[in-house]
Design an enzyme around this catalytic site. Structure first.
Site, PDB file in Angstrom:
ATOM      1  N   SER A 121       0.850  -1.188   0.000  1.00 50.30           N
ATOM      2  CA  SER A 121       0.000   0.000   0.000  1.00 50.30           C
ATOM      3  C   SER A 121       0.883   1.234   0.000  1.00 50.30           C
ATOM      4  O   SER A 121       1.826   1.332   0.796  1.00 50.30           O
ATOM      5  CB  SER A 121      -0.914   0.006   1.222  1.00 50.30           C
ATOM      6  OG  SER A 121      -1.737   1.158   1.238  1.00 50.30           O
ATOM      7  N   HIS A 135      -2.096   7.362  -4.819  1.00 55.87           N
ATOM      8  CA  HIS A 135      -2.331   6.145  -4.030  1.00 55.87           C
ATOM      9  C   HIS A 135      -2.210   4.938  -4.940  1.00 55.87           C
ATOM     10  O   HIS A 135      -2.605   4.981  -6.110  1.00 55.87           O
ATOM     11  CB  HIS A 135      -3.733   6.176  -3.411  1.00 55.87           C
ATOM     12  CG  HIS A 135      -4.314   4.810  -3.171  1.00 55.87           C
ATOM     13  ND1 HIS A 135      -5.181   4.217  -4.072  1.00 55.87           N
ATOM     14  CD2 HIS A 135      -4.134   3.918  -2.172  1.00 55.87           C
ATOM     15  CE1 HIS A 135      -5.521   3.016  -3.620  1.00 55.87           C
ATOM     16  NE2 HIS A 135      -4.905   2.805  -2.479  1.00 55.87           N
TER      17      HIS A 135
END
Length: 299
Positions: A121, A135
């Site tokens: 992540s 992201h």
């Protein structure tokens, strides 16, 4: 999502090792961006470096439940805050998580709530308001009854430049098209829906792609696509960063950035599926909340 057996051990190791490899490549590339920054108000700062911390998932009775690495850079020349986390966790899902999985169509969770999950992540918040936040995550999830891949990436500018949006999406489209000509349109639409902030009536950024529950019956093909999504992060984001990182900015631009970060924080705390899962399953809270910006503003 087809049923799976406990002989997934080699595939689990393969996926977890790849997430670590991708993490290492991204960390090196981002530190290289820091080294190359020689202009702007932050150029006199030391080049940013990642601080790496081991994380553990808490489990009842002290049983091993896995963990990972939290890699965070703060106060750099280019990145105000960026985290690149990897984790490999396992154990039994609690009642709420079992119900959430069952609601998504995962069979057998009440009878056998074991799970294994591994992934990467990444969230980057930038110093220059003209350089967009970004992201990305990819992951593999296994239960005794089903296994699947998920992930995606999205761009989050506070000051949008159409060419940046176009270039970012073009790289993601190429990554998708190499595996299935229908993936990009489908996963772009899914991202537009998933990254929408209902209480604000707007998207949190300019979109990207999002996919989950991917199990076509060909594990190797699904894993190859998941790798392609992760590998698209650097060619989709680094050129945009290099294009914008020296753009002059004003106090008003910074104010716009901080307000937009408030929107980003609201989304991650209220709606993000990964945040909810991480907190509910006992993973390190600092790692789970790594995505939050260092500063934000609400009006």
């Amino acid at each position: 999502m087809d049923g799976t057996q406990d002989d997934f051990g080699a595939r689990k190791q393969q996926a977890a090792a790849w997430f670590r490899t991708l993490r290492d490549r991204i960390v090196a590339a981002f530190e290289a961006l820091e080294d190359a920054q020689s202009a702007g108000p932050f150029a006199s700062l030391p080049a940013g470096r990642f601080e790496v911390t081991s994380t553990r998932r808490s489990q009842t009775e002290g049983a091993d439940a896995g963990g990972g690495l939290m890699s965070v850079m703060r106060g750099g020349r280019v990145f105000e805050k960026v985290g690149v986390n990897i984790s490999t966790v396992h154990g039994e899902l609690g009642e709420r998580a079992q119900k959430a999985m069952a609601a998504r169509g995962i069979p057998g969770m009440a009878e056998d709530p074991r799970f294994w999950a591994s992934g990467i992540s990444l969230v980057a918040h930038m110093q220059n308001p003209h350089t967009p936040a970004v992201h990305m995550n990819t992951r593999m999830f296994w239960t005794p009854h089903a296994s699947w891949f998920g992930g995606g990436a999205d761009l989050n500018p506070c000051i949008e430049y159409p060419e940046d949006t176009s270039d970012f999406h073009a790289v993601l489209a190429a990554a998708c098209d190499a595996h299935d000509p229908g993936y990009y349109d489908h996963y772009k639409a899914w991202a537009d829906e998933y990254f929408f902030v209902p209480h604000r009536g707007r998207a949190r950024g300019v979109g990207g792609i999002f996919f989950d529950d991917l199990n076509t019956g060909d594990w190797e093909a699904d894993f190859a696509f998941t790798r392609a999504v992760g590998e698209a992060l650097l060619p989709s984001f680094v050129p945009v960063t290099e294009r914008r990182r020296d753009t002059p900015w004003t106090d008003a631009d910074k104010d716009t950035q901080l307000i937009h970060r408030g929107l980003y924080a609201e989304y991650n705390l209220v709606y993000d599926r990964g945040t909810k899962f991480g907190l509910e399953t006992g993973h390190d809270a600092n790692a789970v909340l790594m995505s939050l910006p260092p500063m934000a503003k609400w009006v």
